[in-house]
Write a protein that holds these residues in place. Structure first.
Motif, PDB file in Angstrom:
ATOM      1  N   VAL A   1       0.542  -1.173  -0.321  1.00  0.00           N
ATOM      2  CA  VAL A   1      -0.019  -0.610   0.125  1.00  0.00           C
ATOM      3  C   VAL A   1       0.639   1.018   0.185  1.00  0.00           C
ATOM      4  O   VAL A   1       0.851   2.109  -0.995  1.00  0.00           O
ATOM      5  N   LEU A   2       2.022   0.972   0.875  1.00  0.00           N
ATOM      6  CA  LEU A   2       3.109   2.447   1.546  1.00  0.00           C
ATOM      7  C   LEU A   2       3.767   2.939  -0.405  1.00  0.00           C
ATOM      8  O   LEU A   2       3.749   3.813  -1.130  1.00  0.00           O
TER       9      LEU A   2
ATOM     10  N   GLY B   1       2.006   2.512  -5.238  1.00  0.00           N
ATOM     11  CA  GLY B   1       2.120   2.619  -3.421  1.00  0.00           C
ATOM     12  C   GLY B   1       1.164   3.833  -3.694  1.00  0.00           C
ATOM     13  O   GLY B   1       1.440   4.872  -5.068  1.00  0.00           O
ATOM     14  N   ILE B   2       1.053   5.075  -2.163  1.00  0.00           N
ATOM     15  CA  ILE B   2       0.273   5.597  -2.467  1.00  0.00           C
ATOM     16  C   ILE B   2       1.004   7.351  -2.272  1.00  0.00           C
ATOM     17  O   ILE B   2       0.970   7.956  -2.380  1.00  0.00           O
ATOM     18  N   GLY B   3       2.649   6.463  -2.125  1.00  0.00           N
ATOM     19  CA  GLY B   3       3.122   7.851  -2.185  1.00  0.00           C
ATOM     20  C   GLY B   3       4.203   7.124  -4.007  1.00  0.00           C
ATOM     21  O   GLY B   3       5.087   8.438  -4.089  1.00  0.00           O
ATOM     22  N   LYS B   4       3.648   6.855  -4.888  1.00  0.00           N
ATOM     23  CA  LYS B   4       4.403   6.826  -6.328  1.00  0.00           C
ATOM     24  C   LYS B   4       4.316   8.570  -7.125  1.00  0.00           C
ATOM     25  O   LYS B   4       3.146   9.215  -6.307  1.00  0.00           O
TER      26      LYS B   4
ATOM     27  N   ARG C   1       2.116   8.989 -11.811  1.00  0.00           N
ATOM     28  CA  ARG C   1       0.824   9.061 -12.023  1.00  0.00           C
ATOM     29  C   ARG C   1       0.243   8.781 -13.340  1.00  0.00           C
ATOM     30  O   ARG C   1      -1.402   9.021 -13.054  1.00  0.00           O
TER      31      ARG C   1
ATOM     32  N   SER D   1      -1.100   3.063 -13.173  1.00  0.00           N
ATOM     33  CA  SER D   1      -0.833   4.012 -11.849  1.00  0.00           C
ATOM     34  C   SER D   1      -2.781   4.656 -11.765  1.00  0.00           C
ATOM     35  O   SER D   1      -2.660   4.338 -10.276  1.00  0.00           O
TER      36      SER D   1
ATOM     37  N   ASP E   1      -3.500   1.162  -9.962  1.00  0.00           N
ATOM     38  CA  ASP E   1      -2.634   0.882  -8.629  1.00  0.00           C
ATOM     39  C   ASP E   1      -3.753   2.053  -7.444  1.00  0.00           C
ATOM     40  O   ASP E   1      -4.306   1.100  -6.176  1.00  0.00           O
ATOM     41  N   THR E   2      -4.564   2.694  -7.960  1.00  0.00           N
ATOM     42  CA  THR E   2      -4.824   4.099  -7.545  1.00  0.00           C
ATOM     43  C   THR E   2      -6.130   3.583  -6.749  1.00  0.00           C
ATOM     44  O   THR E   2      -6.164   3.283  -5.556  1.00  0.00           O
ATOM     45  N   TYR E   3      -6.920   3.314  -7.938  1.00  0.00           N
ATOM     46  CA  TYR E   3      -8.307   2.663  -7.814  1.00  0.00           C
ATOM     47  C   TYR E   3      -8.141   1.502  -7.441  1.00  0.00           C
ATOM     48  O   TYR E   3      -9.860   0.373  -6.999  1.00  0.00           O
TER      49      TYR E   3
ATOM     50  N   ILE F   1      -4.154  -1.055  -5.008  1.00  0.00           N
ATOM     51  CA  ILE F   1      -4.014  -0.171  -3.042  1.00  0.00           C
ATOM     52  C   ILE F   1      -5.544  -0.645  -2.740  1.00  0.00           C
ATOM     53  O   ILE F   1      -4.869  -1.323  -1.393  1.00  0.00           O
TER      54      ILE F   1
END
Length: 141
Positions: free
Chosen positions: A96-97, A104-107, A110, A115, A118-120, A123
């Motif tokens: 997740v990080l 991850g949330i810090g990618k 985007r 990506s 990954d976001t939707y 993660i």
């Protein structure tokens, strides 16, 4: 509720494992959105062996989850199962990080198909799986 969460999570792990086996043997469905991209190309290409290893690890995670949540009974509680459940919870939380570049949330990257997936999807899915392991650890017995 614990039963629903842990069985759903285990089913998801087994399905994702089967998807990796499908890819390892040449399947292409979904392949264009599961790997990070760099300038329109895959950032890396996993080997057949690597893909099968991931499939095996995902199946093992599903089994560990079912055992830790007491859906599969063993004569005694094995330390390796308890450690495995913690490892899985941490690995999915770290996913997740992310790596602070591709996923991850810090990618940073985007604007790719990966990506966005990954976001939707990836993660939230990994967050759910991490929570499912924590629920099993705390409530499974």
């Amino acid at each position: 509720m614990v039963t629903i969460i842990t069985i759903l999570a285990a089913c998801i792990l087994f399905l994702i494992s089967l998807l990796h086996v499908f890819w390892a043997f040449g399947g292409t469905w979904g392949k264009n959105v599961v790997l990070p991209e760099e300038q329109g190309n895959r950032a890396f290409s996993p080997s057949v062996g690597g893909t099968l290893l991931v499939a095996l690890l995902l199946s093992m995670a599903g089994g560990i989850l079912l055992i830790e949540a007491n859906h599969i009974s063993l004569p005694e509680k094995y330390l390796i199962v308890q450690i495995g459940a913690w490892v899985c919870a941490v690995v999915f939380a770290l996913r997740v990080l992310g790596d602070f570049n591709y996923f991850g949330i810090g990618k940073k990257k985007r604007n790719t198909k990966f990506s966005k997936m990954d976001t939707y999807l990836y993660i939230p899915l990994c967050a759910f799986l991490s929570v499912a392991f924590i629920v099993a650890i705390n409530c499974g017995g």
